[in-house]
Design a protein around this motif. Structure first.
Motif, PDB file in Angstrom:
ATOM      1  N   PHE A   1       0.989  -1.133   0.248  1.00 48.42           N
ATOM      2  CA  PHE A   1      -0.290  -0.116   0.201  1.00 48.42           C
ATOM      3  C   PHE A   1       0.771   1.061  -0.498  1.00 48.42           C
ATOM      4  N   ALA A   2       1.906   1.166  -0.007  1.00 50.49           N
ATOM      5  CA  ALA A   2       3.166   2.465   0.475  1.00 50.49           C
ATOM      6  C   ALA A   2       4.291   1.958  -0.770  1.00 50.49           C
ATOM      7  N   ARG A   3       4.378   1.684  -1.381  1.00 48.44           N
ATOM      8  CA  ARG A   3       5.263   1.293  -2.014  1.00 48.44           C
ATOM      9  C   ARG A   3       6.531   1.926  -2.833  1.00 48.44           C
ATOM     10  N   PRO A   4       6.164   3.341  -2.864  1.00 54.41           N
ATOM     11  CA  PRO A   4       7.034   4.228  -3.203  1.00 54.41           C
ATOM     12  C   PRO A   4       8.021   4.305  -1.700  1.00 54.41           C
ATOM     13  N   LEU A   5       7.644   3.612  -0.658  1.00 52.89           N
ATOM     14  CA  LEU A   5       8.541   3.734   0.643  1.00 52.89           C
ATOM     15  C   LEU A   5       9.512   2.356   0.168  1.00 52.89           C
ATOM     16  N   LEU A   6       9.042   1.976  -0.269  1.00 50.34           N
ATOM     17  CA  LEU A   6      10.065   0.496  -0.887  1.00 50.34           C
ATOM     18  C   LEU A   6      10.750   0.336  -1.762  1.00 50.34           C
ATOM     19  N   PRO A   7      10.676   1.206  -2.813  1.00 49.02           N
ATOM     20  CA  PRO A   7      10.502   0.725  -4.069  1.00 49.02           C
ATOM     21  C   PRO A   7      11.517  -0.542  -4.626  1.00 49.02           C
ATOM     22  N   ASP A   8      11.953  -0.730  -3.715  1.00 48.91           N
ATOM     23  CA  ASP A   8      13.273  -2.090  -4.150  1.00 48.91           C
ATOM     24  C   ASP A   8      12.355  -3.080  -3.501  1.00 48.91           C
ATOM     25  N   GLN A   9      11.530  -3.517  -3.164  1.00 51.32           N
ATOM     26  CA  GLN A   9      10.736  -4.555  -2.954  1.00 51.32           C
ATOM     27  C   GLN A   9       9.660  -4.880  -3.778  1.00 51.32           C
ATOM     28  N   THR A  10       9.663  -6.355  -3.060  1.00 46.19           N
ATOM     29  CA  THR A  10       8.255  -7.088  -3.753  1.00 46.19           C
ATOM     30  C   THR A  10       7.649  -8.334  -3.203  1.00 46.19           C
ATOM     31  N   LEU A  11       6.349  -8.005  -3.126  1.00 43.05           N
ATOM     32  CA  LEU A  11       6.208  -9.214  -2.334  1.00 43.05           C
ATOM     33  C   LEU A  11       5.557 -10.336  -3.026  1.00 43.05           C
ATOM     34  N   ASP A  12       5.608 -11.587  -2.328  1.00 41.81           N
ATOM     35  CA  ASP A  12       4.523 -12.548  -2.947  1.00 41.81           C
ATOM     36  C   ASP A  12       4.572 -13.030  -1.887  1.00 41.81           C
ATOM     37  N   TRP A  13       3.222 -14.302  -2.307  1.00 46.73           N
ATOM     38  CA  TRP A  13       2.534 -14.421  -0.612  1.00 46.73           C
ATOM     39  C   TRP A  13       3.600 -15.834  -0.572  1.00 46.73           C
ATOM     40  N   ASN A  14       3.699 -16.293  -1.330  1.00 46.70           N
ATOM     41  CA  ASN A  14       4.387 -17.325  -1.186  1.00 46.70           C
ATOM     42  C   ASN A  14       5.924 -17.289   0.233  1.00 46.70           C
ATOM     43  N   HIS A  15       6.826 -16.004  -0.400  1.00 49.68           N
ATOM     44  CA  HIS A  15       7.577 -16.197   0.219  1.00 49.68           C
ATOM     45  C   HIS A  15       7.313 -15.233   1.436  1.00 49.68           C
ATOM     46  N   LEU A  16       6.082 -15.001   1.713  1.00 47.18           N
ATOM     47  CA  LEU A  16       5.878 -14.214   3.189  1.00 47.18           C
ATOM     48  C   LEU A  16       5.880 -15.200   3.797  1.00 47.18           C
ATOM     49  N   LEU A  17       5.188 -16.344   3.258  1.00 50.92           N
ATOM     50  CA  LEU A  17       4.947 -17.703   4.387  1.00 50.92           C
ATOM     51  C   LEU A  17       5.807 -18.374   4.752  1.00 50.92           C
ATOM     52  N   LEU A  18       6.884 -18.147   3.457  1.00 49.65           N
ATOM     53  CA  LEU A  18       8.181 -19.364   4.220  1.00 49.65           C
ATOM     54  C   LEU A  18       8.606 -18.049   5.263  1.00 49.65           C
ATOM     55  N   SER A  19       8.768 -16.664   4.861  1.00 52.08           N
ATOM     56  CA  SER A  19       9.215 -16.225   6.213  1.00 52.08           C
ATOM     57  C   SER A  19       8.794 -16.387   7.013  1.00 52.08           C
ATOM     58  N   LEU A  20       7.245 -15.420   7.310  1.00 54.50           N
ATOM     59  CA  LEU A  20       7.159 -16.243   8.749  1.00 54.50           C
ATOM     60  C   LEU A  20       7.345 -17.586   9.225  1.00 54.50           C
ATOM     61  N   LEU A  21       7.824 -18.257   8.543  1.00 51.35           N
ATOM     62  CA  LEU A  21       7.871 -19.715   9.463  1.00 51.35           C
ATOM     63  C   LEU A  21       9.584 -20.017   9.257  1.00 51.35           C
ATOM     64  N   PHE A  22      10.171 -19.207   9.011  1.00 48.76           N
ATOM     65  CA  PHE A  22      11.466 -18.790   9.314  1.00 48.76           C
ATOM     66  C   PHE A  22      12.167 -19.991   7.840  1.00 48.76           C
ATOM     67  N   ILE A  23      12.435 -19.908   7.251  1.00 44.73           N
ATOM     68  CA  ILE A  23      12.732 -21.000   5.834  1.00 44.73           C
ATOM     69  C   ILE A  23      13.430 -19.798   4.643  1.00 44.73           C
ATOM     70  N   PRO A  24      14.868 -19.910   5.022  1.00 42.62           N
ATOM     71  CA  PRO A  24      15.020 -18.908   4.143  1.00 42.62           C
ATOM     72  C   PRO A  24      15.154 -19.306   2.721  1.00 42.62           C
ATOM     73  N   THR A  25      14.758 -18.496   1.955  1.00 42.12           N
ATOM     74  CA  THR A  25      14.183 -18.447   0.533  1.00 42.12           C
ATOM     75  C   THR A  25      14.797 -17.419   0.032  1.00 42.12           C
ATOM     76  N   GLN A  26      15.468 -17.540  -1.305  1.00 42.96           N
ATOM     77  CA  GLN A  26      15.335 -16.165  -2.557  1.00 42.96           C
ATOM     78  C   GLN A  26      14.220 -15.121  -2.224  1.00 42.96           C
ATOM     79  N   ASN A  27      14.317 -13.496  -2.296  1.00 42.93           N
ATOM     80  CA  ASN A  27      13.849 -12.368  -1.940  1.00 42.93           C
ATOM     81  C   ASN A  27      13.354 -11.909  -3.317  1.00 42.93           C
ATOM     82  N   PRO A  28      11.939 -12.349  -3.855  1.00 39.48           N
ATOM     83  CA  PRO A  28      11.327 -12.210  -4.641  1.00 39.48           C
ATOM     84  C   PRO A  28      12.144 -10.530  -5.175  1.00 39.48           C
ATOM     85  N   GLY A  29      12.731  -9.657  -4.284  1.00 36.39           N
ATOM     86  CA  GLY A  29      13.278  -8.616  -4.943  1.00 36.39           C
ATOM     87  C   GLY A  29      14.420  -8.884  -6.354  1.00 36.39           C
ATOM     88  N   GLY A  30      15.016 -10.163  -5.589  1.00 35.29           N
ATOM     89  CA  GLY A  30      15.941 -10.337  -6.247  1.00 35.29           C
ATOM     90  C   GLY A  30      17.844 -10.576  -6.379  1.00 35.29           C
TER      91      GLY A  30
END
Length: 340
Positions: free
Chosen positions: A96-125
């Motif tokens: 909802f405030a993308r200009p604050l974080l222009p280099d960030q990208t949200l992926d729902w699968n990545h978000l879930l893995l983040s919450l579970l402390f499972i390391p994975t590639q950030n969708p921002g690359g």
């Protein structure tokens, strides 16, 4: 916890704040020698955290008949609520405030893995970073907690060696076989062992109170961090961080009644979790409206300090006490039923 260690936790957290200030506000372009110092060495706060984590976990479980499952639950009660809160806030800002974080990208699968402390590639690359970028360190913390839980099945004197063997098996052998993520193949994980070793020596009475020798130790450790290249990290930053911890513990008699240092240490986890959010908003506002960058940084520091206190009181402390009381109440109720 020792007040001297609390003070060092606060120092480590704010060193990381300075490091990310230079990243977010200046893109890691140095602004004088102090700025260059934060760029090059501010990340050492993470290494100090890891050494302290090993120390605290060892001391807090020493002499207690603590089942591994209960140990893990208590660590989750302590770590998870605040981390999930700030991860969700980061996700909301990205959406909802993308200009604050222009280099960030949200992926729902990545978000879930983040919450579970499972390391994975950030969708921002840009690497193995969770949605809340600073959470990468918590992935290592969670691995350490799981392995230390296994070590609780062994007597106190051999726990260091059990954790060391398990860390080597997981981080060297299993990563090499492709069984777990290459993320864990880092020498930074062995800094937890330094903390456990310090705890064992401390309980054996090897540390003596002093003043000049601990100060020399602090000076030598900081000089080593400043002069040595950052790789291998365990030797360049991990060992000096351990010397810092030992030296500060030897100064405990001078800090033991300092409530301010205790408070700063208590708030350090929230400082670590929330500071990127605050700095990102501050950096955006400063560049958008032409506000002097260092003035905005001062405002960010005030916001982080105040926000971390509120976060510690109303998120960390409150949630931990509620979850622990609820769990212990259920255990007591089950035992009562079995008895009668």
């Amino acid at each position: 916890m020792l007040i001297s260690v609390q003070a060092l936790r606060a120092f480590a957290a704010w060193a990381v704040v300075g490091h990310h200030f230079m990243q977010i506000f200046f893109g890691f372009q140095a602004r004088g020698p102090l700025g260059q110092l934060f760029i090059d060495k501010g990340a050492v706060g993470v290494d100090i955290f890891f050494v302290i984590s090993g120390l605290v976990i060892f001391l807090s479980t020493e002499g207690k008949a603590l089942p591994p499952t209960r140990f893990l639950l208590y660590r989750l009660f302590r770590i998870v609520p605040a981390y999930w809160l700030y991860t969700v806030l980061m996700a909301l800002l990205v959406v909802f405030a993308r200009p604050l974080l222009p280099d960030q990208t949200l992926d729902w699968n990545h978000l879930l893995l983040s919450l579970l402390f499972i390391p994975t590639q950030n969708p921002g690359g840009y690497g193995f970073y969770p949605t809340l970028n600073v959470g990468w360190t918590l992935n290592y913390e969670m691995l350490f907690y799981v392995l230390f839980a296994w070590a609780l099945l062994f007597r106190l004197q051999v726990r260091l060696w059990v954790v060391a063997a398990l860390l080597f098996a997981v981080c060297q052998t299993w990563t090499g076989l492709g069984w777990i993520s290459e993320f864990y193949r880092s020498d930074i994980v062995y800094e937890f062992l330094l903390g456990i070793g310090i705890g064992m020596l401390y309980r054996r009475g090897w540390f003596r109170s002093g003043f000049y020798r601990p100060l020399l130790g602090i000076g030598a450790a900081l000089m080593a961090i400043y002069l040595l290249p950052p790789a291998p990290r365990l030797l360049a930053w991990g060992v000096p961080s351990a010397v810092l911890v030992i030296s500060c513990m030897s100064l405990e008699s001078r800090f033991e009644h300092n409530r301010l240092l205790k408070l700063l240490g208590d708030c350090s986890y929230s400082v670590y979790l929330m500071h990127v959010l605050v700095l990102s908003m501050g950096g955006f506002l400063a560049h958008r409206y032409g506000i002097h960058l260092y003035l905005m940084f001062i405002l960010c520091v005030i916001a982080i300090a105040a926000g971390s206190w509120l976060s510690y009181q109303w998120v960390e402390k409150a949630s931990y006490q509620w979850l622990k009381a609820r769990f212990e109440g259920e255990v007591f109720e089950k035992l009562s039923r079995q008895k009668y």
